[in-house]
Design an enzyme around this catalytic site. Sequence first.
Site, PDB file in Angstrom:
ATOM      1  N   HIS A 309      -1.146   5.923  20.775  1.00  0.00           N
ATOM      2  CA  HIS A 309      -0.350   5.004  19.977  1.00  0.00           C
ATOM      3  C   HIS A 309       0.925   5.716  19.576  1.00  0.00           C
ATOM      4  O   HIS A 309       0.911   6.918  19.313  1.00  0.00           O
ATOM      5  CB  HIS A 309      -1.125   4.567  18.725  1.00  0.00           C
ATOM      6  N   ASP A 366      -6.145  -2.403  21.142  1.00  0.00           N
ATOM      7  CA  ASP A 366      -6.279  -3.134  22.408  1.00  0.00           C
ATOM      8  C   ASP A 366      -7.486  -2.708  23.224  1.00  0.00           C
ATOM      9  O   ASP A 366      -7.844  -3.371  24.187  1.00  0.00           O
ATOM     10  CB  ASP A 366      -5.021  -2.916  23.260  1.00  0.00           C
TER      11      ASP A 366
END
Length: 431
Positions: A309, A366
């Site tokens: 991320h 996700d």
Amino acid sequence: MAAQTASLKLDGKEYALPVMVGTEGEKAIDTRKLRAESGYICFDQGYGNTGSCESTVTYLDGDNGVLRHRGYPIEQLAAHSDFVETSYLIIYGELPTAKQRKAFGQLLRKNAAIETQMQRIFEGYPDDAPPMAMLSSIVASLAAHYPELAANNFEKDLQHFDLAAAMAIAKIRTIGAMIYRYQHGLPYVHPKDIPFCENFLHMMFSEPYKDYVAEPEVARALNLLLLLHVDHEQNCSTSTVRMVGSSAANLFTSLSAGISALSGPLHGGANTAVMQMLQAIHDEGDDGTRFIEAAKSGNKNNRLMGFGHAVYRNFDPRAKIIGDACEKVLAKLGIDDPLLAIARNLEQAALKDDYFLSRKLYPNVDFYSGIIMRALGIPVNMFTVIFAIGRTPGWIANWREVASQPKGRIYRPRQIYTGPVARDYVPIEKR
Ligand code: ACO
């Protein structure tokens, strides 16, 4: 007056730069006047270390895996709130009273339908058009259909903000369901006077003469999914919304730009890429080792999708919530999805691997969201559309901040030019 200043020495001259401190102690050096005073700009490709705005919407501490909306921890909102209530909180700054919640819900329901004239836009697309490409352009067309809400003038657009915001939230969801129906050659199903997530599932999955009635677990899972995506600080799409909005572009136009930004595989498109990766592992009968080894090569095209991320250097708190929910939702629905086992194995293998540990690469939201969406019957090419529906309130809240700051300036970064120096034009016959 800033309480503290930073000093910078350049070309023998010292500059005092004000220090800013946020309510959670986040610190920044205010360099806004540096160029005018010294001729220097700050270089920060990709803005990874640049604070582009002050915002009261979301607090994110990536090192410690903290995410709070308007002060409320995401864990508490996920456990006790729902998408519509959290949307209100995100947009208006406070949890609604019962009366406000009811009025907000009614405004959403009243503005959910897509008018006949707008429905014709869909027919202009091939039935295999990418859903996010359709979504961004159809949302842009809201500005053409409702020009009275889209004056491209902050003051006027803010006067109609409540209606425009409710329209955007409700209609983006309806447009999403219509894109699905259009692509499957199914007649559109119009919204009913039922709760937000149930309504979406009704519009997606109803059959002729047979209304789809969502199981409570299914509606709850969708609620959680949307809620977990509601806002995420200055990510690529939200910054895009702010940037476009800073030119005084109306809400709908700015949202359309945000949807375009979200469509990329490194941002909202990652959930689709995760499912493709898990499916490929499943089809190959591999245990994921090949994908992990390929990801470690450093080639950007082989990254382990759903891992890493831009901001979290610790577990994404949303990934924890969604990973747990995934097990529960699938168990409740009696679904045994082999991709969940593959995802769990992959996560465990990666989290034992020094490559991922040393780079602080953990699963992001996700990694598991696609498995839940698959269990709800949502096809892979619609995953990013669901993300867009969830993120709309966050984009709206950020657009509102931009529009409400009369002294805010248009977003206009600088650059370091590295192209050719001045040269004379050569006529074509002499080249
Ligand atoms: N798989 C393998 N290696 C990775 C991954 C990954 N998923 N992510 C980062 N790395 C590596 C990089 O190659 C880099 O290695 P190096 O130090 O040897 O050069 C190191 O980890 C640091 O990565 P950065 O490039 O600094 O990470 P950045 O912050 O630029 O990127 C991003 C973040 C885009 C999310 C990245 O981790 C990625 O591509 N992940 C996969 C896509 C994904 O899941 N995106 C969803 C993001 S969440 C969201 O949008 C909702």
